[in-house]
Write a protein that holds these residues in place. Sequence first.
Motif, mmCIF file in Angstrom:
data_model
loop_
_atom_site.group_PDB
_atom_site.id
_atom_site.type_symbol
_atom_site.label_atom_id
_atom_site.label_comp_id
_atom_site.label_asym_id
_atom_site.label_seq_id
_atom_site.Cartn_x
_atom_site.Cartn_y
_atom_site.Cartn_z
ATOM 1 N N CYS A 13 41.305 40.306 39.453
ATOM 2 C CA CYS A 13 43.024 40.200 39.399
ATOM 3 C C CYS A 13 43.463 41.428 38.754
ATOM 4 C CB CYS A 13 43.509 38.780 38.497
ATOM 5 S SG CYS A 13 43.184 37.170 39.521
ATOM 6 N N GLN A 14 42.758 41.810 37.626
ATOM 7 C CA GLN A 14 43.439 42.798 36.879
ATOM 8 C C GLN A 14 43.351 44.330 37.760
ATOM 9 O OE1 GLN A 14 45.061 42.056 33.895
ATOM 10 N NE2 GLN A 14 44.627 44.094 33.725
ATOM 11 N N GLY A 17 45.585 43.486 41.213
ATOM 12 C CA GLY A 17 46.941 43.373 40.727
ATOM 13 C C GLY A 17 47.503 41.947 41.317
ATOM 14 N N TYR A 18 46.851 41.241 41.772
ATOM 15 C CA TYR A 18 47.233 40.008 42.473
ATOM 16 C C TYR A 18 46.310 39.005 42.415
ATOM 17 C CZ TYR A 18 44.916 41.548 46.576
ATOM 18 O OH TYR A 18 44.156 42.205 47.518
ATOM 19 N N TYR A 96 48.531 36.133 34.620
ATOM 20 C CA TYR A 96 49.526 37.227 35.186
ATOM 21 C C TYR A 96 48.678 38.608 35.053
ATOM 22 C CZ TYR A 96 53.229 33.932 35.052
ATOM 23 O OH TYR A 96 54.063 32.675 35.367
ATOM 24 N N PRO A 97 48.247 39.069 36.100
ATOM 25 C CA PRO A 97 47.370 40.310 36.257
ATOM 26 C C PRO A 97 48.427 41.540 35.498
ATOM 27 C CG PRO A 97 47.639 39.509 38.415
ATOM 28 C CD PRO A 97 48.460 38.628 37.344
ATOM 29 N N GLU A 98 49.656 41.598 35.850
ATOM 30 C CA GLU A 98 50.513 42.638 35.062
ATOM 31 C C GLU A 98 50.478 42.560 33.746
ATOM 32 O OE1 GLU A 98 53.292 39.302 36.448
ATOM 33 O OE2 GLU A 98 51.492 40.357 37.432
ATOM 34 N N GLY A 100 48.108 41.086 31.974
ATOM 35 C CA GLY A 100 46.800 40.793 31.308
ATOM 36 C C GLY A 100 46.436 39.487 30.428
#
Length: 134
Positions: A13-14, A17-18, A96-98, A100
């Motif tokens: 995910c990191q 980004g999704y 939430y990847p954005e 972290g």
Amino acid sequence: MYWSWYFFYQGMCQLLGYSLFGELGNVIVATTAQYLFYVCMNMNLLFAFNRFSAVVYRHSHDRLFSNFNGLIYVALIYIGSAIMNIPGFMFLSKYYPELGTFNYFHMPSVAFLKISICLEMIAVYGVHVAIFIL
């Protein structure tokens, strides 16, 4: 085993980004991971108490940790962990990847968040202090 898969998922995910499995998959994985964190933490407390009682209460250790009592302890750990994760089940955790980090999918009120965070800190630090003392 679950944690290694989860860290792989979190890392992907990191990088991407999704979420690999969409919103629903993200919520299921994140909420389950939070619940299993509590299970793991409380199970470590049980292990620490088991070893403590083997040394300090060696004459009654077999009675304290009989097969039947062991099943009751494990059941209490799963139930207690579910109780500790009630906010996670109510508002669904999400990674939430954005950012972290984790947060709730459906945001509760600020007052509820403050109380929930305080109770979680007390429970988590209390368990860790008990493990350290034992």
